[in-house]
Design a protein around this motif. Structure first.
Motif, short mmCIF file in Angstrom:
data_model
loop_
_atom_site.label_atom_id
_atom_site.label_comp_id
_atom_site.label_asym_id
_atom_site.label_seq_id
_atom_site.Cartn_x
_atom_site.Cartn_y
_atom_site.Cartn_z
N LEU A 1 0.84 -1.19 0.00
CA LEU A 1 0.00 0.00 0.00
C LEU A 1 0.88 1.25 0.00
O LEU A 1 1.97 1.25 0.55
CB LEU A 1 -0.90 0.03 1.23
CG LEU A 1 -1.85 -1.16 1.45
CD1 LEU A 1 -2.56 -1.02 2.79
CD2 LEU A 1 -2.87 -1.25 0.33
N LEU A 2 0.36 2.32 -0.61
CA LEU A 2 1.02 3.62 -0.59
C LEU A 2 -0.05 4.68 -0.37
O LEU A 2 -1.09 4.65 -1.03
CB LEU A 2 1.76 3.88 -1.89
CG LEU A 2 2.45 5.25 -2.01
CD1 LEU A 2 3.61 5.37 -1.01
CD2 LEU A 2 2.97 5.48 -3.44
N ILE A 3 0.18 5.59 0.57
CA ILE A 3 -0.76 6.67 0.85
C ILE A 3 -0.27 7.94 0.16
O ILE A 3 0.89 8.34 0.34
CB ILE A 3 -0.89 6.94 2.37
CG1 ILE A 3 -1.12 5.65 3.13
CG2 ILE A 3 -1.98 7.97 2.64
CD1 ILE A 3 -2.42 4.97 2.82
N ILE A 4 -1.13 8.59 -0.61
CA ILE A 4 -0.77 9.85 -1.26
C ILE A 4 -1.80 10.92 -0.91
O ILE A 4 -3.00 10.75 -1.16
CB ILE A 4 -0.66 9.70 -2.79
CG1 ILE A 4 0.51 8.77 -3.13
CG2 ILE A 4 -0.47 11.06 -3.45
CD1 ILE A 4 0.82 8.65 -4.61
N GLY A 5 -1.32 12.01 -0.31
CA GLY A 5 -2.16 13.16 0.00
C GLY A 5 -2.00 14.23 -1.06
O GLY A 5 -0.87 14.60 -1.41
N THR A 6 -3.11 14.72 -1.60
CA THR A 6 -3.07 15.70 -2.68
C THR A 6 -3.47 17.10 -2.19
O THR A 6 -3.88 17.27 -1.04
CB THR A 6 -4.03 15.29 -3.81
OG1 THR A 6 -5.38 15.25 -3.29
CG2 THR A 6 -3.66 13.91 -4.35
N LYS A 7 -3.32 18.06 -3.08
CA LYS A 7 -3.71 19.46 -2.83
C LYS A 7 -2.92 20.09 -1.69
O LYS A 7 -3.43 20.93 -0.95
CB LYS A 7 -5.22 19.57 -2.59
CG LYS A 7 -6.05 18.95 -3.72
CD LYS A 7 -7.54 19.12 -3.54
CE LYS A 7 -8.30 18.42 -4.66
NZ LYS A 7 -9.76 18.56 -4.52
N PHE A 8 -1.66 19.66 -1.58
CA PHE A 8 -0.78 20.22 -0.55
C PHE A 8 -0.63 21.73 -0.71
O PHE A 8 -0.48 22.46 0.27
CB PHE A 8 0.59 19.52 -0.64
CG PHE A 8 1.55 19.91 0.45
CD1 PHE A 8 1.35 19.48 1.75
CD2 PHE A 8 2.66 20.69 0.16
CE1 PHE A 8 2.24 19.84 2.76
CE2 PHE A 8 3.56 21.03 1.16
CZ PHE A 8 3.34 20.62 2.47
#
Length: 242
Positions: free
Chosen positions: A142-149
């Motif tokens: 699994l990989l977590i990616i947070g957008t709109k930084f």
């Protein structure tokens, strides 16, 4: 094409978190000018060098399956999506850093994909209280990616990142936070690029392990079949001689 030359990675998350923009950036190394809502599923392909710079280096293809992000609980919605969850080698969970609910819903998305044939129990996704043991032995990387930084005010970024750090711990995965409208977040040699490459290497290894298990299972089945046929033949010969 050999089975290990191509692996499948799901890209999951709520509608509007930027999955399509992320996939376009990963596969085309370009910003998606006019992103639209994904209906059903959209698939793009990225080329990746496994264990780059080592004697084991090998180029292979990553299929990124961008699944439409409706969070409906209706069984018809889930059953429609379930057709995309077969033969998965890895999962990228995407959330909007400006939307706390999208972060909480990652638990629901992951459980839906990994437990498509059963109803998940013991998981609370409304207040962050979560049973980590459900993913302790999960074989799918699994990989977590947070957008709109970029949309988070600088004076609030530390607070937001502290709030989301529990995600990588719960899912036993690394986390990347970025702006999908800026390719520099995946610049060669950057920490994000290293994390992404490391994740895709894990996906390749998981696919290889699954393939080996399938071949072993197939070999065992073949052996059992041969043994049964031999026993049946001997039994027939013995019976006819009486």
């Amino acid at each position: 094409m050999a089975s290990l030359d191509r692996v499948k990675v799901l890209v999951l998350g709520d509608s509007g978190v930027g999955k399509s923009s992320l996939v376009h950036l990963l596969c085309q190394n370009q910003v998606l000018g006019n992103p639209s809502w994904t209906v059903g599923c959209s698939v793009d392909v990225r080329v990746h060098d496994y264990k780059e710079g080592t004697p084991e280096e090998k180029t292979y293809y990553i299929e990124l399956w961008d699944v439409g992000g409706s969070v409906g609980n209706a069984s018809s919605v889930k059953s429609t999506r379930s057709v995309f969850y077969n033969s998965v080698n890895g999962i990228i969970l995407v959330h909007d850093l400006t939307n706390k609910k999208s972060s909480q819903n990652l638990y629901r998305w992951s459980l839906e994909a990994l437990n498509k044939d059963s109803s998940p129990t013991g998981v609370i996704v409304t207040n962050g209280d979560y049973d980590r043991e459900q993913f302790a032995e999960n074989p799918v990387p699994l990989l977590i990616i947070g957008t709109k930084f970029d949309q988070i005010p600088e004076n609030k970024r530390n607070d937001v990142l502290k709030r989301t750090t529990f995600l990588s711990e719960d899912f036993n995965s690394e986390e990347i936070n970025l702006d999908c409208t800026n390719p520099r977040y995946f610049a060669a040699g950057s920490s994000n690029a290293v994390k992404l490459s490391r994740f895709f290497d894990k996906v390749r290894q998981a696919a290889s392990h699954t393939s080996v298990q399938s071949r072993v299972h197939g070999a065992h089945t073949c052996i059992r079949t041969c043994v049964y046929e031999i026993l049946y033949t001997f039994r027939s010969i013995f019976s006819s001689s009486l």
